[in-house]
Design a protein around this motif. Structure first.
Motif, short mmCIF file in Angstrom:
data_model
loop_
_atom_site.label_atom_id
_atom_site.label_comp_id
_atom_site.label_asym_id
_atom_site.label_seq_id
_atom_site.Cartn_x
_atom_site.Cartn_y
_atom_site.Cartn_z
N ILE A 43 -27.79 -12.65 17.31
CA ILE A 43 -28.25 -13.68 16.37
C ILE A 43 -29.34 -13.19 15.41
CG2 ILE A 43 -27.66 -15.57 17.92
CD1 ILE A 43 -30.70 -15.71 18.62
N ARG A 44 -29.67 -11.90 15.51
CA ARG A 44 -30.77 -11.38 14.68
C ARG A 44 -30.28 -10.66 13.42
NH1 ARG A 44 -32.96 -10.50 19.94
NH2 ARG A 44 -34.77 -11.85 20.23
N GLY A 45 -29.03 -10.87 13.04
CA GLY A 45 -28.54 -10.29 11.80
C GLY A 45 -27.85 -8.95 11.94
N GLU A 46 -27.67 -8.48 13.18
CA GLU A 46 -26.95 -7.21 13.34
C GLU A 46 -25.49 -7.41 12.99
OE1 GLU A 46 -28.84 -4.28 16.56
OE2 GLU A 46 -28.03 -6.12 17.45
N LEU A 47 -24.89 -6.34 12.49
CA LEU A 47 -23.49 -6.38 12.05
C LEU A 47 -22.66 -5.37 12.83
CD1 LEU A 47 -24.32 -6.43 8.27
CD2 LEU A 47 -23.41 -8.35 9.58
N ARG A 48 -21.42 -5.73 13.09
CA ARG A 48 -20.48 -4.82 13.75
C ARG A 48 -19.62 -4.20 12.63
NH1 ARG A 48 -18.45 -4.26 18.89
NH2 ARG A 48 -19.62 -6.09 19.55
N ASP A 75 -20.41 -4.29 -2.02
CA ASP A 75 -20.22 -4.86 -3.36
C ASP A 75 -20.85 -3.96 -4.42
OD1 ASP A 75 -18.90 -7.05 -2.24
OD2 ASP A 75 -20.75 -8.21 -2.05
N GLU A 76 -20.72 -2.65 -4.21
CA GLU A 76 -21.20 -1.60 -5.13
C GLU A 76 -22.73 -1.51 -5.20
OE1 GLU A 76 -18.66 0.36 -6.32
OE2 GLU A 76 -17.35 -1.08 -5.33
N LYS A 77 -23.45 -2.27 -4.38
CA LYS A 77 -24.92 -2.24 -4.42
C LYS A 77 -25.44 -1.49 -3.19
CE LYS A 77 -25.16 -6.79 -6.56
NZ LYS A 77 -24.12 -7.64 -6.00
N PRO A 78 -26.46 -0.62 -3.38
CA PRO A 78 -27.03 0.09 -2.23
C PRO A 78 -27.78 -0.87 -1.30
CG PRO A 78 -28.29 0.56 -4.22
CD PRO A 78 -27.12 -0.28 -4.64
N THR A 79 -27.53 -0.72 -0.02
CA THR A 79 -28.19 -1.53 0.99
C THR A 79 -28.78 -0.58 2.03
OG1 THR A 79 -26.54 -3.27 0.66
CG2 THR A 79 -27.87 -3.41 2.64
N LYS A 80 -30.08 -0.66 2.23
CA LYS A 80 -30.77 0.24 3.16
C LYS A 80 -30.37 -0.08 4.60
CE LYS A 80 -35.31 2.24 4.14
NZ LYS A 80 -34.82 3.58 4.12
N VAL A 81 -30.08 0.98 5.36
CA VAL A 81 -29.77 0.85 6.78
C VAL A 81 -31.08 0.99 7.55
CG1 VAL A 81 -28.47 1.82 8.71
CG2 VAL A 81 -27.47 1.87 6.41
N LEU A 82 -31.46 -0.08 8.25
CA LEU A 82 -32.70 -0.04 9.04
C LEU A 82 -32.47 0.59 10.40
CD1 LEU A 82 -34.08 -3.59 8.13
CD2 LEU A 82 -34.60 -1.39 7.06
N SER A 83 -31.29 0.34 10.99
CA SER A 83 -30.94 0.98 12.26
C SER A 83 -29.43 0.94 12.42
CB SER A 83 -31.61 0.28 13.45
OG SER A 83 -31.04 -1.00 13.66
N SER A 84 -28.90 1.90 13.18
CA SER A 84 -27.47 1.91 13.48
C SER A 84 -27.24 2.68 14.77
CB SER A 84 -26.67 2.52 12.33
OG SER A 84 -27.02 3.86 12.13
N ARG A 85 -26.25 2.21 15.52
CA ARG A 85 -25.91 2.88 16.78
C ARG A 85 -24.44 2.64 17.07
NH1 ARG A 85 -28.08 -2.02 18.01
NH2 ARG A 85 -27.12 -3.23 19.69
N VAL A 86 -23.85 3.55 17.81
CA VAL A 86 -22.44 3.42 18.21
C VAL A 86 -22.38 2.52 19.43
CG1 VAL A 86 -20.42 4.65 19.06
CG2 VAL A 86 -21.83 5.67 17.27
N HIS A 87 -21.41 1.59 19.42
CA HIS A 87 -21.22 0.67 20.53
C HIS A 87 -19.73 0.33 20.63
CE1 HIS A 87 -22.13 -2.57 23.35
NE2 HIS A 87 -21.43 -3.40 22.60
N LYS A 88 -19.08 0.80 21.70
CA LYS A 88 -17.67 0.51 21.96
C LYS A 88 -16.76 0.82 20.76
CE LYS A 88 -18.58 -3.05 25.39
NZ LYS A 88 -18.44 -4.45 25.77
N GLY A 89 -16.90 2.00 20.20
CA GLY A 89 -16.03 2.44 19.12
C GLY A 89 -16.37 1.89 17.75
N CYS A 90 -17.37 1.03 17.68
CA CYS A 90 -17.83 0.50 16.40
C CYS A 90 -19.27 0.95 16.18
CB CYS A 90 -17.76 -1.03 16.39
SG CYS A 90 -16.09 -1.67 16.26
N VAL A 91 -19.85 0.52 15.07
CA VAL A 91 -21.25 0.79 14.80
C VAL A 91 -21.96 -0.55 14.68
CG1 VAL A 91 -22.88 1.73 13.11
CG2 VAL A 91 -20.79 2.99 13.65
N ILE A 92 -23.06 -0.70 15.37
CA ILE A 92 -23.90 -1.88 15.25
C ILE A 92 -25.04 -1.49 14.32
CG2 ILE A 92 -25.33 -3.57 16.45
CD1 ILE A 92 -22.33 -3.62 17.27
N ALA A 93 -25.18 -2.22 13.22
CA ALA A 93 -26.17 -1.84 12.21
C ALA A 93 -27.03 -3.03 11.82
CB ALA A 93 -25.47 -1.28 10.97
#
Length: 162
Positions: A17-22, A42-60
C-alpha cells in the motif's frame, strides 16, 4: 534521436500500500531492470528510489508514487530505458539492434536475407532470417562468425540442411 529509448518491461501491478510497483521485465533476467537510476514512463524520466527482484519480477519504488492510489494509475504502463544506460557483456546484443541486420554466409559471401525476429527459446535464442526462404539459425557461437552492428551485418557459418 532514433531508438534512444527502448521498451524494457511493463508495470503489471501494485505491491503493498506504500506505492511500490510490480514490474515485469522484458529481458533474460529480472536483474536487468534493477540497474537503472531512471526509468522512462510515457517518455518522461522517473527516478528509481529502490528496486529488488521478487519472484521473477521487480518490485520498485518510483519518485512521485507514494501510495496505493498513485500506484494504481501506473498499472499497465510500458517502461522504457535509455539505450545509452544499458551495459551489455561482450558478445551480447539487444534484440532491437539485431532486427534488420543483413545476413550473409561467411564462407560463400551469399546474401541470405535479413533478421526479422529473434525467438527466445529455453535452450538459446534463434534468429529468424527472411530472404528467398525463411531460415532459422540458433544464436550460438558455432553458427555466428561475426556480428557488426556498426556496418549492419552478421556473418553465419551454415551447416547442411539449415
Amino acid at each position: 534521436m532514433k531508438n534512444e529509448l527502448i521498451e524494457a518491461g511493463k508495470i503489471v501491478n501494485t505491491h503493498g500500500i506504500r506505492g511500490e510497483l510490480r514490474l515485469q521485465p522484458w529481458a533474460d533476467s529480472p536483474d536487468f531492470l534493477t540497474g537503472f537510476e531512471y526509468l522512462y514512463i510515457d517518455e518522461k524520466p522517473t527516478k528509481v528510489l529502490s528496486s529488488r527482484v521478487h519472484k521473477g519480477c521487480v518490485i520498485a519504488t518510483l519518485e512521485g508514487v507514494t501510495d496505493i492510489d498513485a500506484a494504481i494509475k501506473m498499472k499497465n504502463k510500458v517502461i522504457k530505458v535509455k539505450k545509452a544506460d544499458i551495459h551489455l557483456e561482450e558478445g551480447t546484443y539487444l534484440i532491437a539492434d539485431l532486427i534488420g541486420l543483413s545476413v550473409e554466409d561467411a564462407e560463400t559471401g551469399e546474401q541470405l536475407g535479413r533478421i526479422t525476429d529473434v525467438l527466445s527459446l529455453p535452450s538459446n535464442n534463434v534468429y529468424v532470417i527472411q530472404g528467398e526462404r525463411e531460415i532459422l539459425v540458433p544464436a550460438v557461437p558455432e553458427f555466428i562468425v561475426e556480428t557488426n552492428l556498426d556496418e549492419g551485418y552478421i556473418k553465419l557459418r551454415l551447416i547442411e540442411g539449415l
